[in-house]
Design a protein around this motif. Structure first.
Motif, short mmCIF file in Angstrom:
data_model
loop_
_atom_site.label_atom_id
_atom_site.label_comp_id
_atom_site.label_asym_id
_atom_site.label_seq_id
_atom_site.Cartn_x
_atom_site.Cartn_y
_atom_site.Cartn_z
N LEU A 9 -10.45 -27.71 0.31
CA LEU A 9 -9.88 -26.48 -0.23
C LEU A 9 -8.38 -26.41 0.05
O LEU A 9 -7.88 -27.04 0.97
CB LEU A 9 -10.55 -25.25 0.41
N VAL A 10 -7.70 -25.62 -0.74
CA VAL A 10 -6.28 -25.38 -0.55
C VAL A 10 -6.13 -23.92 -0.15
O VAL A 10 -6.78 -23.04 -0.72
CB VAL A 10 -5.51 -25.66 -1.86
N ALA A 11 -5.28 -23.65 0.84
CA ALA A 11 -5.06 -22.28 1.32
C ALA A 11 -3.66 -21.81 0.97
O ALA A 11 -2.71 -22.59 0.97
CB ALA A 11 -5.27 -22.22 2.83
N SER A 12 -3.56 -20.53 0.68
CA SER A 12 -2.28 -19.92 0.37
C SER A 12 -2.23 -18.56 1.05
O SER A 12 -3.13 -17.73 0.86
CB SER A 12 -2.12 -19.77 -1.13
N LEU A 13 -1.22 -18.33 1.87
CA LEU A 13 -1.03 -17.05 2.55
C LEU A 13 0.10 -16.29 1.87
O LEU A 13 1.12 -16.87 1.52
CB LEU A 13 -0.67 -17.27 4.02
N THR A 14 -0.09 -15.00 1.70
CA THR A 14 0.96 -14.19 1.10
C THR A 14 0.94 -12.79 1.67
O THR A 14 -0.11 -12.27 2.03
CB THR A 14 0.83 -14.15 -0.44
N SER A 15 2.09 -12.18 1.77
CA SER A 15 2.18 -10.78 2.19
C SER A 15 3.08 -9.98 1.25
O SER A 15 3.11 -8.76 1.32
CB SER A 15 2.73 -10.69 3.62
N GLN A 16 3.78 -10.66 0.37
CA GLN A 16 4.75 -9.98 -0.49
C GLN A 16 4.13 -8.87 -1.35
O GLN A 16 4.68 -7.77 -1.40
CB GLN A 16 5.46 -10.99 -1.38
N PRO A 17 2.98 -9.07 -2.02
CA PRO A 17 2.43 -7.97 -2.81
C PRO A 17 2.06 -6.76 -1.96
O PRO A 17 2.07 -5.64 -2.45
CB PRO A 17 1.18 -8.56 -3.46
N LEU A 18 1.75 -6.99 -0.70
CA LEU A 18 1.33 -5.89 0.17
C LEU A 18 2.49 -5.03 0.64
O LEU A 18 2.30 -4.02 1.30
CB LEU A 18 0.56 -6.45 1.37
N GLU A 19 3.70 -5.42 0.31
CA GLU A 19 4.86 -4.63 0.68
C GLU A 19 5.03 -3.42 -0.23
O GLU A 19 5.78 -2.51 0.07
CB GLU A 19 6.11 -5.50 0.66
N TRP A 20 4.33 -3.38 -1.35
CA TRP A 20 4.38 -2.23 -2.27
C TRP A 20 3.31 -1.24 -1.85
O TRP A 20 2.13 -1.58 -1.76
CB TRP A 20 4.16 -2.67 -3.70
N SER A 21 3.68 -0.02 -1.62
CA SER A 21 2.73 0.98 -1.12
C SER A 21 1.57 1.21 -2.09
O SER A 21 0.45 1.48 -1.65
CB SER A 21 3.45 2.29 -0.82
N GLU A 22 1.79 1.11 -3.39
CA GLU A 22 0.71 1.32 -4.36
C GLU A 22 -0.38 0.26 -4.20
O GLU A 22 -1.57 0.56 -4.28
CB GLU A 22 1.23 1.28 -5.80
N ILE A 23 0.03 -0.97 -3.99
CA ILE A 23 -0.95 -2.05 -3.82
C ILE A 23 -1.58 -1.98 -2.45
O ILE A 23 -2.78 -2.16 -2.29
CB ILE A 23 -0.28 -3.43 -4.06
N ARG A 24 -0.78 -1.73 -1.43
CA ARG A 24 -1.30 -1.67 -0.07
C ARG A 24 -2.39 -0.62 0.05
O ARG A 24 -3.38 -0.79 0.74
CB ARG A 24 -0.15 -1.35 0.90
N TRP A 25 -2.23 0.50 -0.65
CA TRP A 25 -3.22 1.58 -0.61
C TRP A 25 -4.56 1.12 -1.19
O TRP A 25 -5.62 1.45 -0.68
CB TRP A 25 -2.69 2.79 -1.37
N THR A 26 -4.54 0.33 -2.25
CA THR A 26 -5.79 -0.08 -2.90
C THR A 26 -6.56 -1.15 -2.13
O THR A 26 -7.76 -1.28 -2.32
CB THR A 26 -5.52 -0.60 -4.33
N VAL A 27 -5.92 -1.88 -1.26
CA VAL A 27 -6.62 -2.94 -0.51
C VAL A 27 -6.86 -2.56 0.94
O VAL A 27 -7.26 -3.40 1.73
CB VAL A 27 -5.84 -4.29 -0.57
N ARG A 28 -6.67 -1.32 1.28
CA ARG A 28 -6.90 -0.89 2.67
C ARG A 28 -8.38 -0.93 3.01
O ARG A 28 -9.23 -0.94 2.13
CB ARG A 28 -6.33 0.50 2.91
#
Length: 68
Positions: A13-32
Protein backbone atom coordinates in the motif's frame (compact mmCIF):
# COMPACT_ATOMS: atom_id res chain seq x y z
CA UNK A 1 1.70 5.20 13.37
CA UNK A 2 5.06 3.79 12.32
CA UNK A 3 3.71 0.24 12.62
CA UNK A 4 0.71 1.14 10.49
CA UNK A 5 2.85 2.78 7.81
CA UNK A 6 5.42 -0.05 7.76
CA UNK A 7 2.67 -2.68 7.67
CA UNK A 8 0.97 -0.86 4.82
CA UNK A 9 4.24 -0.70 2.89
CA UNK A 10 4.81 -4.41 3.47
CA UNK A 11 1.36 -5.11 2.03
CA UNK A 12 2.08 -3.00 -1.05
CA UNK A 13 0.00 0.00 0.00
CA UNK A 14 0.95 3.64 -0.42
CA UNK A 15 0.30 6.11 2.42
CA UNK A 16 -0.36 9.81 2.19
CA UNK A 17 -0.68 12.15 5.18
CA UNK A 18 -2.36 15.51 4.89
CA UNK A 19 -3.59 18.25 7.20
CA UNK A 20 -4.12 21.13 4.78
CA UNK A 21 -7.86 20.54 4.12
CA UNK A 22 -8.45 20.40 7.87
CA UNK A 23 -7.25 23.97 8.25
CA UNK A 24 -10.62 25.20 6.90
CA UNK A 25 -13.18 25.43 9.68
CA UNK A 26 -16.04 24.29 7.40
CA UNK A 27 -14.27 21.02 6.60
CA UNK A 28 -12.90 20.51 10.10
CA UNK A 29 -16.45 20.72 11.48
CA UNK A 30 -17.73 17.94 9.18
CA UNK A 31 -14.99 15.44 10.08
CA UNK A 32 -15.03 15.94 13.84
CA UNK A 33 -15.71 13.09 16.24
CA UNK A 34 -19.52 12.94 16.63
CA UNK A 35 -19.19 11.64 20.20
CA UNK A 36 -17.01 14.53 21.32
CA UNK A 37 -18.08 17.91 19.97
CA UNK A 38 -14.86 19.42 21.36
CA UNK A 39 -12.36 17.21 19.50
CA UNK A 40 -11.13 17.91 15.97
CA UNK A 41 -9.29 15.73 13.49
CA UNK A 42 -5.62 16.74 13.31
CA UNK A 43 -4.43 14.65 10.36
CA UNK A 44 -5.95 12.62 7.55
CA UNK A 45 -4.30 9.35 6.50
CA UNK A 46 -5.00 7.98 3.04
CA UNK A 47 -4.06 4.39 2.16
CA UNK A 48 -4.36 2.75 -1.22
CA UNK A 49 -2.72 0.94 -4.09
CA UNK A 50 -0.75 2.92 -6.63
CA UNK A 51 1.22 1.99 -9.72
CA UNK A 52 4.83 1.35 -8.81
CA UNK A 53 7.01 4.38 -9.41
CA UNK A 54 10.70 4.56 -10.19
CA UNK A 55 13.11 3.27 -7.56
CA UNK A 56 14.91 5.81 -5.37
CA UNK A 57 18.50 6.37 -6.43
CA UNK A 58 20.87 4.61 -4.05
CA UNK A 59 24.61 4.76 -3.61
CA UNK A 60 26.48 1.50 -3.85
CA UNK A 61 27.00 -0.10 -0.43
CA UNK A 62 30.79 0.07 -0.88
CA UNK A 63 30.57 3.88 -1.02
CA UNK A 64 28.89 4.08 2.37
CA UNK A 65 30.24 1.08 4.30
CA UNK A 66 33.79 0.05 5.10
CA UNK A 67 34.09 -3.55 6.27
CA UNK A 68 37.20 -4.04 8.37
Amino acid sequence: MSRVLLGATTDGLVASLTSQPLEWSEIRWTVRDPLSAMAYVQMALRLGYDPEGPASPRRPVADALDVV
